[in-house]
Design a protein around this motif. Structure first.
Motif, PDB file in Angstrom:
ATOM      1  N   LYS A  83      -4.543  -2.196   3.533  1.00 31.26           N
ATOM      2  CA  LYS A  83      -3.984  -1.709   2.264  1.00 31.26           C
ATOM      3  C   LYS A  83      -4.754  -0.478   1.777  1.00 31.26           C
ATOM      4  O   LYS A  83      -4.153   0.535   1.396  1.00 31.26           O
ATOM      5  CB  LYS A  83      -4.032  -2.834   1.225  1.00 31.26           C
ATOM      6  N   GLU A  84      -6.062  -0.544   1.796  1.00 34.95           N
ATOM      7  CA  GLU A  84      -6.849   0.590   1.305  1.00 34.95           C
ATOM      8  C   GLU A  84      -6.760   1.780   2.246  1.00 34.95           C
ATOM      9  O   GLU A  84      -6.628   2.932   1.830  1.00 34.95           O
ATOM     10  CB  GLU A  84      -8.319   0.166   1.111  1.00 34.95           C
ATOM     11  N   LYS A  93      -3.569   3.892   2.008  1.00 35.18           N
ATOM     12  CA  LYS A  93      -3.562   4.799   0.855  1.00 35.18           C
ATOM     13  C   LYS A  93      -4.448   6.027   1.144  1.00 35.18           C
ATOM     14  O   LYS A  93      -4.079   7.166   0.842  1.00 35.18           O
ATOM     15  CB  LYS A  93      -4.023   4.053  -0.401  1.00 35.18           C
ATOM     16  N   ALA A 151       0.833  -1.212   0.000  1.00 38.86           N
ATOM     17  CA  ALA A 151       0.000   0.000   0.000  1.00 38.86           C
ATOM     18  C   ALA A 151       0.866   1.259   0.000  1.00 38.86           C
ATOM     19  O   ALA A 151       0.555   2.236  -0.693  1.00 38.86           O
ATOM     20  CB  ALA A 151      -0.910  -0.003   1.222  1.00 38.86           C
TER      21      ALA A 151
END
Ligand code: SF4
Ligand code: SF4
Length: 593
Positions: free
Chosen positions: A133-134, A137, A10
């Motif tokens: 991961k999302e 970001k 990420a």
């Protein structure tokens, strides 16, 4: 992918170009994995404060920057962290804290959500790898949009659990790299800092509005008899324990969405706040005037799991399926052939000394049979605690105070303590256990190793020259596998009326070049063993002891009073020779000799 691998991916996809960290379980693999991505400059910092300051510098230059550390590392980095909250950022800046509920490999169990509150920073908290991961970001975008560093908190389970995820879109910083002067914003002298203080409050108010949105904090509808507010890994435990219930999942754990929380509380019959460690959410929710259950039911120590959550809230209905498996205990121990053992063996034989220890594999020197460590507080504290004791004890402490620290930890924060000890005329002995690596976290290089994060050759600190440069006159380097040489060096240093340093240098046995080299193990000639237990007292896991009765002793040709005999497991033995030096009966020899 593990949570740590997902976070590394990420960071790459978020467009991070500079990242710095200090290895610390459970965060270590993030930097290790990130270092493999092209176009991202990564480095191991000597400590977390340095790592964060490097990331702040990169952010000031317009790059997206990332700093990783474990929870106690944030204590070391707290000084720049609280001020970068005021300066804000240019390129997005995310600081990852990996907390360790249950203290799997830590000296305390702190809850770093409190840092978000105290430093006035937004905190995002994922529950599992794909979400991590999302969310990471998003954290970089939030950072640039609101001109703030973002704290990103994971816990041990999130770091190490595996999940399925795929490559995502690449994102770009809205900032452009280059030198841009903004003294009113980033020169924190009091006049500027007072102005920034107001901006911090305005920013937190704006972020509270963000927290009200569904992006980070979502209601998952269900049975409204019981409603749960939760976040991080505790969310997964709630979903498994009460799959039918309605849940408010907080991906942003600070600032809190007051309107959303109040509306959620009004929509359920009974409200439960489920969180690991401190009643962080519970206190702030109760301060909003919302009634809820929390730590009156849920433990405030250690990790939670599905069974604990279900049993705490609904003890009568907890299915047997949730009962945790009983596993045998496996006590920690230094490896067979560990060079630290030679130093601790010698220290254990010295009467009336106090050994001030530090954080690393060598903390295991505390355990029996060596039992050669008398205190251990935090990284770098071995040197300073011994010095403080020396000043308190005066003449009584002379020749009795030894501090023990690893090479990585010495570089982390031990150097400052040594400078202080020399400056303030300490009469203590510092032993630097230099095994060329940061061993306990899994073989990461450090400024004394001679290699960088990618394993490429790098400048290495000359520890002897450094100690002399700060004013230590007596610096002696020994091979810790040579028990007699090590003993002599310690005795010589303790007899001096000045600060002295003994550098114990031998490579960690888990370094690939040592581990994969052909071994020349030792073996026991059990017929020669007199049962003196000298070798057993080393605590090497390759040496085992077998008890025998007096009849068995006679039958084996031993003296009747012999209580047992020692046996070396040749597969486990790393051939260090420490035990052979202790055996006076020629019962331990190199195999084949
Ligand atoms: S030589 Fe002795 S102390 Fe060293 S690893 Fe082998 S059994 Fe252990
Ligand atoms: S092997 Fe040697 S040191 Fe170990 S118990 Fe036997 S006699 Fe003692």
């Amino acid at each position: 992918m593990s949570g740590n691998e997902a976070i590394a991916m990420a960071a790459y996809e978020a467009g991070v170009t500079v990242a710095s960290g200090y290895p610390g379980t459970p965060s270590t693999e993030i930097m290790e994995n990130l270092s493999k991505y092209e176009g991202v400059y990564t480095e191991w910092a000597p400590n977390e404060k340095v790592g964060l300051e490097v990331a702040i510098g990169a952010s000031f230059a317009g790059a997206r920057a990332f700093a990783t550390m474990k929870h106690v590392g944030v204590n070391v980095a707290a000084d720049p962290l609280f001020t970068v909250s005021y300066t804000g950022v240019r390129g997005g800046l995310v600081v990852l804290t990996a907390d360790d509920p249950e203290m799997h490999s830590s000296q305390n169990e702190q809850d770093n959500r409190n840092y978000a509150y105290a430093a006035k920073l937004p905190m995002l908290e994922p529950s599992e790898p794909a979400e991590a991961k999302e969310l990471l970001k998003d954290a970089f975008e939030l950072s640039e949009k609101f001109d703030t560093p973002v704290l990103f908190r994971i816990t041990t389970r999130v770091a190490h659990v595996k999940g399925v995820l795929s490559k995502g879109d690449m994102r770009k910083s809205s900032a452009v790299c280059g030198i841009e002067k903004a003294p009113a914003k980033i020169v924190m002298l009091p006049g500027n800092a007072r102005n920034r203080r107001k901006i911090v409050e305005e920013r937190m108010a704006q972020l509270t509005e963000v927290a009200e949105s569904d992006t980070f904090n979502k209601v998952e509808p269900g049975d409204t008899k019981r409603g749960f507010i939760t976040g991080g890994v505790a969310y997964l435990y709630v979903k498994e324990a009460f799959p039918e219930a309605t849940v408010l999942k907080l991906g942003m754990s600070w600032p809190l969405p007051e309107k959303k929380i109040k509306a959620f509380a009004a929509s359920v019959d009974e409200l439960f706040v489920v969180e690991e460690l401190d009643p962080f959410l519970e206190h702030h929710i109760k301060a909003m005037g919302v009634e809820c259950h929390g730590k009156d039911l849920i433990p405030n120590q250690g990790e939670l799991n599905t069974s604990i959550v279900r049993t705490a809230i609904d003890p009568d209905s907890a299915p047997v399926l949730f009962a945790p498996a009983e596993l045998p205990m496996r006590p920690p121990n230094m490896c067979a052939g560990c060079p630290h053992r030679g130093v601790f063996y010698n220290l254990s034989k010295m009467k009336d000394i106090f050994v001030s220890g530090d954080i690393g594999c060598y903390t295991l020197g505390f355990l029996p049979p060596l039992s050669a460590m008398d205190s251990c507080v935090c990284m770098g504290a071995s040197v300073t605690i011994a010095h403080g004791m020396a000043k308190a004890l005066g003449d009584e402490g002379k020749g009795r105070l030894v501090s023990v620290i690893g090479d990585s930890t010495f570089v982390h924060t031990g150097i400052n303590g040594l400078i202080n000890s020399v400056y303030n005329d300490s009469r203590t002995v510092l032993v630097i256990l230099d095994n060329r690596i940061t061993a306990m976290t899994g073989q990461q290089n450090n400024p004394a190793s001679g290699c960088n994060i990618k394993g490429e050759a790098a400048n290495a600190i000359d520890l002897e020259a450094l100690c002399r440069a700060v004013g230590v006159k007596h610096v002696e380097t020994v091979n810790p596998h040579d028990i007699a040489e090590c003993k002599k060096a310690l005795q010589t240093a303790l007899a001096l009326d000045e600060m002295a340093v003994v550098i114990s240098r031998a490579p960690c046995v888990l370094l690939p070049e040592i581990k994969n080299a052909p071994h020349n193990p030792y073996s026991t000639k059990t017929e020669n063993c007199a049962g003196c237990m000298a070798c057993v007292k080393l605590g090497c896991p390759a040496i085992s002891w077998t008890n025998i009765t007096s009849q068995e002793a006679v039958a084996k040709g031993y003296k009747e009073k012999q209580k047992g005999f020692a046996v070396i497991n040749e597969v486990q033995c790393n051939g260090c020779g420490q035990c052979a030096a202790l055996c006076k009966f020629e019962a331990i020899n190199r195999k084949g000799e």
